[in-house]
Design a protein around this motif. Structure first.
Motif, PDB file in Angstrom:
ATOM      1  N   HIS A   1       0.603  -1.144  -0.141  1.00  0.00           N
ATOM      2  CA  HIS A   1       0.196  -0.010   0.345  1.00  0.00           C
ATOM      3  C   HIS A   1       0.755   1.577   0.143  1.00  0.00           C
ATOM      4  O   HIS A   1       0.181   2.045  -0.275  1.00  0.00           O
ATOM      5  CB  HIS A   1      -0.689   0.265   1.255  1.00  0.00           C
ATOM      6  CG  HIS A   1      -1.885  -1.140   1.056  1.00  0.00           C
ATOM      7  ND1 HIS A   1      -3.415  -0.796   0.458  1.00  0.00           N
ATOM      8  CD2 HIS A   1      -2.017  -2.441   1.733  1.00  0.00           C
ATOM      9  CE1 HIS A   1      -3.609  -2.221   0.515  1.00  0.00           C
ATOM     10  NE2 HIS A   1      -3.042  -3.006   1.989  1.00  0.00           N
ATOM     11  N   HIS A   2       1.823   0.804   0.344  1.00  0.00           N
ATOM     12  CA  HIS A   2       3.408   2.054   0.520  1.00  0.00           C
ATOM     13  C   HIS A   2       3.848   2.575  -1.228  1.00  0.00           C
ATOM     14  O   HIS A   2       4.675   1.966  -1.837  1.00  0.00           O
ATOM     15  CB  HIS A   2       4.562   1.943   0.963  1.00  0.00           C
ATOM     16  CG  HIS A   2       3.688   1.190   2.730  1.00  0.00           C
ATOM     17  ND1 HIS A   2       4.001   2.626   3.232  1.00  0.00           N
ATOM     18  CD2 HIS A   2       4.153   0.438   3.674  1.00  0.00           C
ATOM     19  CE1 HIS A   2       3.523   1.533   4.037  1.00  0.00           C
ATOM     20  NE2 HIS A   2       4.110   0.134   4.278  1.00  0.00           N
ATOM     21  N   GLN A   3       3.011   4.690  -1.583  1.00  0.00           N
ATOM     22  CA  GLN A   3       3.425   4.884  -2.538  1.00  0.00           C
ATOM     23  C   GLN A   3       5.314   4.973  -2.374  1.00  0.00           C
ATOM     24  O   GLN A   3       5.665   5.169  -3.365  1.00  0.00           O
ATOM     25  CB  GLN A   3       3.177   5.894  -2.674  1.00  0.00           C
ATOM     26  CG  GLN A   3       3.588   6.629  -3.656  1.00  0.00           C
ATOM     27  CD  GLN A   3       3.650   8.055  -3.382  1.00  0.00           C
ATOM     28  OE1 GLN A   3       2.934   8.562  -2.933  1.00  0.00           O
ATOM     29  NE2 GLN A   3       4.033   8.814  -4.445  1.00  0.00           N
ATOM     30  N   ARG A   4       5.321   5.417  -0.899  1.00  0.00           N
ATOM     31  CA  ARG A   4       7.248   5.262  -1.036  1.00  0.00           C
ATOM     32  C   ARG A   4       8.052   4.210  -1.086  1.00  0.00           C
ATOM     33  O   ARG A   4       8.769   4.368  -1.755  1.00  0.00           O
ATOM     34  CB  ARG A   4       7.147   5.763   0.532  1.00  0.00           C
ATOM     35  CG  ARG A   4       6.886   6.462   1.598  1.00  0.00           C
ATOM     36  CD  ARG A   4       7.787   8.070   0.886  1.00  0.00           C
ATOM     37  NE  ARG A   4       8.937   8.498   2.084  1.00  0.00           N
ATOM     38  CZ  ARG A   4       9.148   9.200   2.995  1.00  0.00           C
ATOM     39  NH1 ARG A   4       8.032   8.788   3.375  1.00  0.00           N
ATOM     40  NH2 ARG A   4       9.970   9.050   3.732  1.00  0.00           N
ATOM     41  N   LEU A   5       7.640   3.192  -0.584  1.00  0.00           N
ATOM     42  CA  LEU A   5       8.311   1.890  -0.794  1.00  0.00           C
ATOM     43  C   LEU A   5       8.458   1.443  -2.575  1.00  0.00           C
ATOM     44  O   LEU A   5       9.454   1.428  -2.844  1.00  0.00           O
ATOM     45  CB  LEU A   5       7.863   1.128  -0.358  1.00  0.00           C
ATOM     46  CG  LEU A   5       8.197  -0.705  -0.808  1.00  0.00           C
ATOM     47  CD1 LEU A   5       9.584  -0.377   0.469  1.00  0.00           C
ATOM     48  CD2 LEU A   5       7.405  -1.318  -0.860  1.00  0.00           C
ATOM     49  N   LEU A   6       7.488   1.772  -3.110  1.00  0.00           N
ATOM     50  CA  LEU A   6       7.506   1.449  -4.970  1.00  0.00           C
ATOM     51  C   LEU A   6       8.226   2.603  -5.342  1.00  0.00           C
ATOM     52  O   LEU A   6       8.940   3.061  -6.714  1.00  0.00           O
ATOM     53  CB  LEU A   6       5.534   1.681  -5.225  1.00  0.00           C
ATOM     54  CG  LEU A   6       5.051   0.888  -5.235  1.00  0.00           C
ATOM     55  CD1 LEU A   6       4.439   0.692  -5.498  1.00  0.00           C
ATOM     56  CD2 LEU A   6       6.016  -0.852  -4.815  1.00  0.00           C
ATOM     57  N   GLU A   7       8.330   4.037  -4.443  1.00  0.00           N
ATOM     58  CA  GLU A   7       9.689   5.153  -5.181  1.00  0.00           C
ATOM     59  C   GLU A   7      10.783   4.745  -5.161  1.00  0.00           C
ATOM     60  O   GLU A   7      11.738   4.872  -5.984  1.00  0.00           O
ATOM     61  CB  GLU A   7       9.489   6.399  -4.318  1.00  0.00           C
ATOM     62  CG  GLU A   7       8.271   7.309  -5.191  1.00  0.00           C
ATOM     63  CD  GLU A   7       8.424   8.238  -3.942  1.00  0.00           C
ATOM     64  OE1 GLU A   7       8.633   9.041  -3.170  1.00  0.00           O
ATOM     65  OE2 GLU A   7       6.791   9.005  -3.924  1.00  0.00           O
ATOM     66  N   TYR A   8      11.350   3.966  -3.750  1.00  0.00           N
ATOM     67  CA  TYR A   8      13.122   3.036  -3.743  1.00  0.00           C
ATOM     68  C   TYR A   8      13.027   2.183  -4.945  1.00  0.00           C
ATOM     69  O   TYR A   8      14.396   2.343  -5.371  1.00  0.00           O
ATOM     70  CB  TYR A   8      12.671   2.555  -2.520  1.00  0.00           C
ATOM     71  CG  TYR A   8      12.818   3.863  -0.952  1.00  0.00           C
ATOM     72  CD1 TYR A   8      14.013   4.815  -0.844  1.00  0.00           C
ATOM     73  CD2 TYR A   8      12.055   3.525   0.287  1.00  0.00           C
ATOM     74  CE1 TYR A   8      13.064   5.817  -0.154  1.00  0.00           C
ATOM     75  CE2 TYR A   8      12.363   4.358   1.231  1.00  0.00           C
ATOM     76  CZ  TYR A   8      12.626   5.633   0.747  1.00  0.00           C
ATOM     77  OH  TYR A   8      12.559   6.679   2.141  1.00  0.00           O
ATOM     78  N   ILE A   9      11.867   1.094  -4.597  1.00  0.00           N
ATOM     79  CA  ILE A   9      12.534   0.260  -5.615  1.00  0.00           C
ATOM     80  C   ILE A   9      11.960   0.293  -7.456  1.00  0.00           C
ATOM     81  O   ILE A   9      12.685   0.394  -7.584  1.00  0.00           O
ATOM     82  CB  ILE A   9      10.628  -1.263  -4.795  1.00  0.00           C
ATOM     83  CG1 ILE A   9      11.434  -1.437  -3.636  1.00  0.00           C
ATOM     84  CG2 ILE A   9      11.047  -1.953  -6.656  1.00  0.00           C
ATOM     85  CD1 ILE A   9      10.538  -2.364  -3.416  1.00  0.00           C
ATOM     86  N   VAL A  10      11.470   1.297  -7.736  1.00  0.00           N
ATOM     87  CA  VAL A  10      11.162   2.028  -9.032  1.00  0.00           C
ATOM     88  C   VAL A  10      10.351   0.199  -9.350  1.00  0.00           C
ATOM     89  O   VAL A  10      11.417  -0.349 -10.647  1.00  0.00           O
ATOM     90  CB  VAL A  10      12.002   2.453  -9.455  1.00  0.00           C
ATOM     91  CG1 VAL A  10      11.651   3.292 -10.813  1.00  0.00           C
ATOM     92  CG2 VAL A  10      12.673   3.543  -8.533  1.00  0.00           C
ATOM     93  N   PRO A  11       9.745  -0.073  -9.530  1.00  0.00           N
ATOM     94  CA  PRO A  11       9.011  -1.267  -9.711  1.00  0.00           C
ATOM     95  C   PRO A  11       8.720  -0.890 -11.792  1.00  0.00           C
ATOM     96  O   PRO A  11       8.715   0.239 -12.095  1.00  0.00           O
ATOM     97  CB  PRO A  11       8.032  -1.354  -9.660  1.00  0.00           C
ATOM     98  CG  PRO A  11       7.403  -1.001  -8.602  1.00  0.00           C
ATOM     99  CD  PRO A  11       8.334   0.476  -8.774  1.00  0.00           C
TER     100      PRO A  11
END
Ligand SMILES: Nc1ncnc2c1ncn2[C@@H]1O[C@H](COP(=O)(O)OP(=O)(O)OP(=O)(O)O)[C@@H](O)[C@H]1O
Ligand SMILES: [Mg+2]
Length: 256
Positions: free
Chosen positions: A210-220
């Motif tokens: 649910h974390h937009q932040r996590l995806l900003e770090y990972i960049v899927p």
């Protein structure tokens, strides 16, 4: 060539107190080799259920559809075979194992996978060296290796421990199911770094979050929206910001 992971028309249900409950209703999802994909979506949409079905949890019944993993029928494989084939699953709520020493548990898991891959098993001394170095990189105190698996670990410590498992097992495909609460910024970074470090043409991952932040770090490479048991929308990494701003209403309306 067959895709690395190919989920097609997957329907699955659970027997909830004698009542059959359909949870997955036609999931279509393809993950090419070397790509990291994310699934976002409202609570209760079936994201964790999908990860359980892929891991082979018994209480879910697949009623139709197929899952091919590296050209093999994943649904025909026992959970142990799936792990040996390189599948790794980090659950939304990691289990606590009272009485089981964390370092021993990790060594057993790593050696089981190494045996299945025809690799030499690691002896206790060599394993401890490897695991201590990996734990240090994740900012875990050596003390955590001596404790019982996840018992009394804080939410962030459990996360680190999962990423430690993943790092040591070197899966070819990892599914990470993230909780929507309790992860501080550091824990998010740890998960993201863990995935980033494994990124290679031989590694794919599915990150449920649910974390937009996590995806900003990972960049899927791709983000999929799941609702009511199926994927209703897919897009590039920019989709995370759009969802953060606008929520799911638009996608739900389009899919209705
Ligand atoms: N054992 C069960 N018995 C009854 N219902 C279940 C069971 N397991 C899952 N469900 C239901 O299936 C639906 C999907 O659950 P699931 O945990 O997959 O959702 P999710 O997308 O992971 O949600 P969240 O974002 O809150 O983690 C929910 O409505 C849930 O209550
Ligand atoms: Mg969930």
């Amino acid at each position: 060539m067959s895709q690395f992971l190919d989920i097609s028309g997957l329907n699955a249900r659970i027997d909830a107190d004698g009542q059959e409950k359909e949870i997955l209703r036609g999931v279509d999802l393809v993950i090419p080799p070397g790509e990291v994909h994310a699934i976002m979506g409202p609570n209760g949409s079936g994201k964790s259920t999908l990860s359980y079905v892929l891991a082979g949890r018994e209480d879910y019944e697949v009623t139709s559809g197929s899952v091919s993993f590296q050209g093999k029928d994943l649904l025909e494989m026992e959970p142990e075979e799936r792990a040996a084939a390189g599948l790794f699953l980090a659950f939304q709520s990691p289990v606590e194992l009272p009485g089981v020493n964390n370092a021993n548990f990790l060594r057993t898991a790593v050696n089981a996978v190494r045996r299945a891959r025809g690799q030499e098993e690691l002896d206790a001394v060599n394993f401890l060296k490897t695991v201590r170095a990996a734990a240090k990189e994740l900012g875990m105190s050596p003390d955590m290796l001596k404790r019982n698996v996840n018992v009394g670990f804080s939410g962030g410590e459990k996360k680190r421990n999962e990423v430690l498992q993943m790092t040591l097992l070197q899966p070819s495909f990892a599914i990470l199911d993230e909780t929507d609460s309790g992860l501080d910024v550091d824990a998010l970074r740890i998960v993201a770094e863990g995935v980033k470090r494994l990124r290679s043409p031989q590694f794919s991952a599915l990150v449920i979050t649910h974390h937009q932040r996590l995806l900003e770090y990972i960049v899927p490479d791709r983000i999929h929206v799941m609702a009511k048991g199926r994927i209703i929308h897919s897009g590039g990494p920019e989709l995370a910001q759009q969802i953060d701003r606008e929520g799911y209403t638009k996608f739900l309306a389009e899919a209705a």
